[in-house]
Design a protein around this motif. Sequence first.
Motif, mmCIF file in Angstrom:
data_model
loop_
_atom_site.group_PDB
_atom_site.id
_atom_site.type_symbol
_atom_site.label_atom_id
_atom_site.label_comp_id
_atom_site.label_asym_id
_atom_site.label_seq_id
_atom_site.Cartn_x
_atom_site.Cartn_y
_atom_site.Cartn_z
ATOM 1 N N LEU A 1 -4.333 7.154 -11.417
ATOM 2 C CA LEU A 1 -3.452 6.193 -10.741
ATOM 3 C C LEU A 1 -3.567 6.329 -9.228
ATOM 4 O O LEU A 1 -3.569 5.332 -8.503
ATOM 5 C CB LEU A 1 -1.995 6.441 -11.142
ATOM 6 N N LEU A 2 -3.674 7.575 -8.770
ATOM 7 C CA LEU A 2 -3.794 7.785 -7.327
ATOM 8 C C LEU A 2 -5.117 7.234 -6.811
ATOM 9 O O LEU A 2 -5.159 6.491 -5.829
ATOM 10 C CB LEU A 2 -3.671 9.277 -7.004
ATOM 11 N N ILE B 1 8.479 15.651 -10.501
ATOM 12 C CA ILE B 1 8.606 16.484 -11.703
ATOM 13 C C ILE B 1 9.413 17.736 -11.378
ATOM 14 O O ILE B 1 10.376 18.084 -12.064
ATOM 15 C CB ILE B 1 7.216 16.899 -12.235
ATOM 16 N N PRO C 1 2.113 7.974 -6.821
ATOM 17 C CA PRO C 1 1.340 9.014 -7.510
ATOM 18 C C PRO C 1 1.295 10.330 -6.748
ATOM 19 O O PRO C 1 1.380 11.396 -7.353
ATOM 20 C CB PRO C 1 -0.072 8.419 -7.629
ATOM 21 N N LEU C 2 1.229 10.252 -5.405
ATOM 22 C CA LEU C 2 1.199 11.494 -4.622
ATOM 23 C C LEU C 2 2.475 12.300 -4.801
ATOM 24 O O LEU C 2 2.467 13.519 -4.734
ATOM 25 C CB LEU C 2 1.022 11.169 -3.137
ATOM 26 N N ALA D 1 1.187 21.455 -11.621
ATOM 27 C CA ALA D 1 2.567 21.001 -11.824
ATOM 28 C C ALA D 1 2.763 20.439 -13.218
ATOM 29 O O ALA D 1 3.730 20.766 -13.914
ATOM 30 C CB ALA D 1 2.929 19.957 -10.775
ATOM 31 N N VAL D 2 1.822 19.578 -13.652
ATOM 32 C CA VAL D 2 2.009 18.938 -14.951
ATOM 33 C C VAL D 2 1.838 19.947 -16.078
ATOM 34 O O VAL D 2 2.587 19.933 -17.055
ATOM 35 C CB VAL D 2 1.043 17.752 -15.105
ATOM 36 N N ILE E 1 4.413 12.348 -7.509
ATOM 37 C CA ILE E 1 4.779 12.670 -8.895
ATOM 38 C C ILE E 1 5.006 14.174 -9.103
ATOM 39 O O ILE E 1 6.013 14.552 -9.700
ATOM 40 C CB ILE E 1 3.750 12.092 -9.887
ATOM 41 N N PRO E 2 4.120 15.073 -8.603
ATOM 42 C CA PRO E 2 4.418 16.502 -8.809
ATOM 43 C C PRO E 2 5.756 16.919 -8.201
ATOM 44 O O PRO E 2 6.504 17.680 -8.825
ATOM 45 C CB PRO E 2 3.257 17.204 -8.117
ATOM 46 N N PHE F 1 -5.092 16.851 -3.906
ATOM 47 C CA PHE F 1 -3.990 16.601 -4.830
ATOM 48 C C PHE F 1 -4.371 16.965 -6.261
ATOM 49 O O PHE F 1 -3.516 17.364 -7.057
ATOM 50 C CB PHE F 1 -3.627 15.118 -4.729
ATOM 51 N N ILE G 1 0.826 -1.205 0.000
ATOM 52 C CA ILE G 1 0.000 0.000 0.000
ATOM 53 C C ILE G 1 0.864 1.260 0.000
ATOM 54 O O ILE G 1 0.575 2.220 -0.718
ATOM 55 C CB ILE G 1 -0.946 -0.012 1.221
ATOM 56 N N LEU H 1 -3.433 20.605 -7.507
ATOM 57 C CA LEU H 1 -1.986 20.816 -7.440
ATOM 58 C C LEU H 1 -1.265 20.052 -8.544
ATOM 59 O O LEU H 1 -0.335 20.559 -9.188
ATOM 60 C CB LEU H 1 -1.484 20.353 -6.070
ATOM 61 N N ASN H 2 -1.730 18.841 -8.774
ATOM 62 C CA ASN H 2 -1.140 18.006 -9.808
ATOM 63 C C ASN H 2 -1.325 18.636 -11.182
ATOM 64 O O ASN H 2 -0.413 18.651 -12.008
ATOM 65 C CB ASN H 2 -1.804 16.635 -9.727
ATOM 66 N N ILE I 1 2.230 2.182 -3.556
ATOM 67 C CA ILE I 1 1.246 2.507 -4.603
ATOM 68 C C ILE I 1 0.509 3.804 -4.292
ATOM 69 O O ILE I 1 0.078 4.498 -5.206
ATOM 70 C CB ILE I 1 0.238 1.364 -4.914
ATOM 71 N N ILE I 2 0.374 4.171 -3.014
ATOM 72 C CA ILE I 2 -0.204 5.482 -2.718
ATOM 73 C C ILE I 2 0.855 6.571 -2.833
ATOM 74 O O ILE I 2 0.612 7.643 -3.376
ATOM 75 C CB ILE I 2 -0.805 5.507 -1.294
ATOM 76 N N TYR J 1 4.294 22.818 -3.232
ATOM 77 C CA TYR J 1 3.897 21.437 -2.964
ATOM 78 C C TYR J 1 4.173 21.078 -1.504
ATOM 79 O O TYR J 1 3.320 20.515 -0.808
ATOM 80 C CB TYR J 1 4.676 20.519 -3.910
ATOM 81 N N PHE K 1 -7.742 9.412 3.134
ATOM 82 C CA PHE K 1 -7.137 9.302 1.805
ATOM 83 C C PHE K 1 -7.914 10.128 0.789
ATOM 84 O O PHE K 1 -7.318 10.836 -0.035
ATOM 85 C CB PHE K 1 -7.101 7.831 1.374
ATOM 86 N N THR L 1 -5.838 3.562 -6.144
ATOM 87 C CA THR L 1 -5.377 2.901 -4.924
ATOM 88 C C THR L 1 -6.392 3.017 -3.797
ATOM 89 O O THR L 1 -6.178 2.460 -2.727
ATOM 90 C CB THR L 1 -4.048 3.504 -4.445
ATOM 91 N N ILE M 1 -2.290 10.581 -13.902
ATOM 92 C CA ILE M 1 -1.710 10.549 -12.553
ATOM 93 C C ILE M 1 -2.822 10.530 -11.501
ATOM 94 O O ILE M 1 -2.776 9.756 -10.539
ATOM 95 C CB ILE M 1 -0.773 11.754 -12.347
#
Lengths: 223, 242
Positions: free
Chosen positions: B124-125, A176, A169-170, B163-164, A172-173, B156, A162, B159-160, A165-166, A205, B149, B128, B121
């Motif tokens: 994908l988040l 980058i 993705p969290l 960024a992207v 990724i920003p 998220f 877990i 914000l994502n 996989i959590i 972030y 979560f 989960t 992205i």
Amino acid sequence: MSTVLAVLRKDLRLELRTFETLPAMALFSLSTFVIFHFGFNQAAIAGQLAAGVLTVTLLFAALLGAGRLFVAEREQGGFDAFLLAPVDRNALLVAKAVAMFIFLAVLEVIAVPAFGLLLLGPPLGPRLPGLIAVLALADLGLAVIGTFVSAIAIQTRARDLIAPIIGLPLLIPALIATARAAGPLLAAHGSGSPPTKWIAILALYDVVFALIAYAVFDYLLED
Amino acid sequence: MTTFGRGLRTLVLATVLTIIVALALVFFYAPLDADQGFIQKIFYLHVPLAIVSLCGFVFGGLLAIGHLRTRNRAWDMRSYVAIHMALIFGVGGLITGSIWAKASWGHWWDWSDPTLTSFLIVLLLFATYQPLRFSIEDPERQARYASVFAVVAAAFVPLNFIAVRLAQQFVHPRILTLGGGNLPGSMRLTFLVSLLGMALLYATLWKYEMTAKNARIQVRRLRRSLLGDDSVRPLGRSAAPS
């Protein structure tokens, strides 16, 4: 504040006596550099490629370390003891995140020179101040998200699955922004200062997720 | 005895009607795109799917805040259903986006398009969410962790996207900009009706699933009180709240 210091001191002492997490993270990073060398079949890399290799390696090492963060609490009943104590629960988040930050900083003291030695084409020296600034901000994000994800995953049945996989993705920003900020630094004729735009995004972030984690951490700790 | 399906019929009728109108507009009213031709019409499916899916994720996060504040498990169920539906819409949006990319750019996947990338992205988040729920056994803790979560993941999303988007050059046609965009009026009308239809479809499916879950819970409760505890089969290791 004293609670934070107490938990932090406990964690650092535990690490100093067992030497469990940090050596594993460092060895993992070194092995990953070797794997990248053979994977790319190149003696030296530079620029965005080098930044990507460094960022990805540190990211995976951080996830490796984050997975261990709450294991002692879980197995030795530390969570119950902490909940019984009349202290602010967010102290645990802060203490663990600071511990994680220190682990990452120590890891980078080992891994970045090793990276400069093994893989990086251009000399590391003049790029170091800029790189330290970028990595410090990246560590902040990794520490906060790592602690948060680890606190969620520790209570699940498949915690080793877990957390990554959590977490991936969290993060990724942050990944980058770190890679983009470090890319020009590590280029063959790079400037000494990282691009401001990506530093700003990385800082944004960090701030946003630190606040969110602080706001919701309470709910992970009550039973 | 409560009735859970109140308003469901009206909602279904409104949805069916709007979607029929939207389809009619798409095929008979909206003009054919000058360079992309007929395939451009997938735009009226793909963009609403993606927008509704993202709104559904954020909606799920907001409902999860309701659960964390009130400790009422009903909010958790609403949040679960919202995210579940948004995931289905999201996969649909990704597939239609990929088809569109193949038709208009020649590749199934294009990394230089920030919207597509950040959407992946986010998906994908949120993918989960269910594995996370599934691996926590205690129902109360499962609800609490899933809500935490959902809140974080919803925060998220914007914000994502920032960024992207900053990481890449613009390739996607910027259609719905604040300045009004460059979409001709007939296309915009068609698009807005399609978006409304898709949003109504999401609302209907959400409501339908909630009705089914609530009815199932009530049946179990009635059986237990009338026939005794043995008459109800144990739920087993279900990831879904019920």
